[in-house]
Scaffold this motif. Structure first.
Motif, short mmCIF file in Angstrom:
data_model
loop_
_atom_site.label_atom_id
_atom_site.label_comp_id
_atom_site.label_asym_id
_atom_site.label_seq_id
_atom_site.Cartn_x
_atom_site.Cartn_y
_atom_site.Cartn_z
N ARG A 251 31.86 20.90 -86.78
CA ARG A 251 30.83 20.40 -86.02
C ARG A 251 29.99 21.78 -85.83
NH1 ARG A 251 32.80 16.48 -80.96
NH2 ARG A 251 33.28 14.67 -82.61
N PHE A 252 30.62 22.74 -85.76
CA PHE A 252 29.54 24.04 -85.62
C PHE A 252 28.90 24.40 -87.23
CE2 PHE A 252 28.94 28.59 -85.98
CZ PHE A 252 27.99 28.84 -84.90
N ALA A 253 29.78 23.90 -88.07
CA ALA A 253 29.44 24.12 -89.58
C ALA A 253 28.16 23.24 -89.54
CB ALA A 253 30.28 24.30 -90.54
N GLN A 254 28.57 21.91 -89.58
CA GLN A 254 27.42 20.80 -89.23
C GLN A 254 26.43 21.12 -88.63
OE1 GLN A 254 29.60 17.48 -88.42
NE2 GLN A 254 30.50 17.12 -90.55
N ALA A 255 26.32 21.58 -87.43
CA ALA A 255 25.24 22.11 -86.66
C ALA A 255 24.47 23.22 -87.39
CB ALA A 255 25.64 22.25 -85.12
N LYS A 256 24.96 24.00 -87.73
CA LYS A 256 24.25 25.19 -88.47
C LYS A 256 23.44 24.57 -89.45
CE LYS A 256 25.83 29.09 -89.37
NZ LYS A 256 26.84 30.30 -89.86
N VAL A 257 24.10 23.57 -90.49
CA VAL A 257 23.50 23.12 -91.55
C VAL A 257 22.19 22.36 -91.01
CG1 VAL A 257 23.59 21.33 -93.35
CG2 VAL A 257 25.49 23.05 -93.16
N ALA B 247 20.70 22.46 -88.29
CA ALA B 247 19.66 23.47 -87.75
C ALA B 247 18.76 23.94 -88.98
CB ALA B 247 20.10 24.56 -86.82
N LYS B 248 19.62 24.43 -90.09
CA LYS B 248 18.58 24.97 -91.03
C LYS B 248 17.76 24.13 -91.60
CE LYS B 248 19.44 27.34 -95.41
NZ LYS B 248 20.30 27.66 -96.57
N PHE B 249 18.28 22.73 -91.74
CA PHE B 249 17.47 21.75 -92.26
C PHE B 249 16.16 21.50 -91.50
CE2 PHE B 249 16.63 17.04 -92.21
CZ PHE B 249 16.15 17.07 -93.72
N LEU B 250 16.41 21.25 -90.06
CA LEU B 250 15.49 20.91 -89.32
C LEU B 250 14.34 22.25 -89.21
CD1 LEU B 250 17.26 19.23 -86.56
CD2 LEU B 250 15.66 18.33 -87.90
N HIS B 251 15.00 23.45 -89.32
CA HIS B 251 13.85 24.46 -89.45
C HIS B 251 13.18 24.57 -90.48
CE1 HIS B 251 12.51 28.39 -88.68
NE2 HIS B 251 12.76 28.67 -89.87
N GLU B 252 13.82 23.99 -91.56
CA GLU B 252 12.88 23.97 -92.88
C GLU B 252 12.04 22.90 -92.92
OE1 GLU B 252 16.06 23.87 -96.00
OE2 GLU B 252 16.52 26.12 -95.81
N PHE B 253 12.32 21.74 -92.38
CA PHE B 253 11.44 20.40 -92.30
C PHE B 253 10.45 20.98 -91.35
CE2 PHE B 253 10.44 16.81 -89.75
CZ PHE B 253 9.88 16.07 -90.89
N TYR B 254 10.68 21.78 -90.28
CA TYR B 254 9.58 22.00 -89.43
C TYR B 254 8.45 22.98 -89.90
CZ TYR B 254 6.95 24.13 -85.56
OH TYR B 254 6.06 24.80 -84.71
N GLN B 255 9.17 24.05 -90.64
CA GLN B 255 8.20 24.68 -91.41
C GLN B 255 7.35 24.09 -92.54
OE1 GLN B 255 10.79 27.87 -92.77
NE2 GLN B 255 10.05 29.42 -91.33
N GLU B 256 7.84 23.24 -93.19
CA GLU B 256 7.20 22.35 -94.05
C GLU B 256 6.28 21.61 -93.58
OE1 GLU B 256 8.46 18.95 -97.41
OE2 GLU B 256 9.67 20.54 -97.09
N LEU B 257 6.64 20.95 -92.42
CA LEU B 257 5.68 20.06 -91.82
C LEU B 257 4.55 20.80 -91.16
CD1 LEU B 257 5.11 17.07 -90.33
CD2 LEU B 257 6.51 17.77 -88.53
#
Length: 164
Positions: free
Chosen positions: A70-76, A78-88
């Motif tokens: 779950r921690f690994a999934q949360a990190k992944v 979080a990274k995806f959401l951060h990249e999505f936020y930056q792209e957005l």
């Protein structure tokens, strides 16, 4: 009768011995069964204790592994959401910049159109006011001429002479 009493006594003795033997065998059977059951219960208790320990260990390992996953999934995520936020954010900035450019161009075109419209309106208004003033001047002159002639005609008809 003595023989009968002796026979009854022997039978009684034989029954007592058999009951005693049966009691002894029953006691031995119950002792053996109790010991066997106690041994089985002890073995089952040990097995249950071992099963409980194994289950507890397996559960802890499972929970630890699940927490890691779950921690690994949360990190992944979080990274995806951060990249999505930056792209957005970048897309939004580009969109707003492009929209601002388009609006500026539209506002410029509209300002030019309004300026031209205002100049045309001002020219038409000046022409209209000039024409209107000219027409009023002509009407005023015509009316003055008409009143002058009317006054002269009135003077001639009243006084018989022309007044200037």
């Amino acid at each position: 009768m003595t023989a009968l009493i002796e026979k009854i006594r022997q039978e009684h003795q034989s029954i007592v011995e058999e009951v005693s033997q049966l009691f002894k065998e029953t006691h031995e059977f119950l002792s053996a069964t109790t010991a066997d059951r106690q041994e089985k219960a002890k073995k089952q208790a040990q097995e249950l204790h071992q099963f409980h320990q194994n289950l507890e260990q397996t559960t802890e390992e499972f929970l630890a592994e699940t927490a890691k996953e779950r921690f690994a999934q949360a990190k992944v995520q979080a990274k995806f959401l951060h990249e999505f936020y930056q792209e957005l954010e970048q897309t939004t900035e580009e969109f707003l910049a492009e929209t601002a450019k388009e609006r500026f161009v539209q506002a410029k075109a509209q300002a030019k159109y309004l300026h031209e419209f205002y100049q045309e309106l001002e020219q038409v208004t000046q022409e209209f006011l000039g024409e209107t003033a000219k027409e009023r001047t002509e009407k005023a002159n015509a009316q003055r001429q008409y009143l002058h002639e009317f006054r002269q005609n009135l003077s001639v008809s009243i006084f018989g002479t022309l007044i200037r």
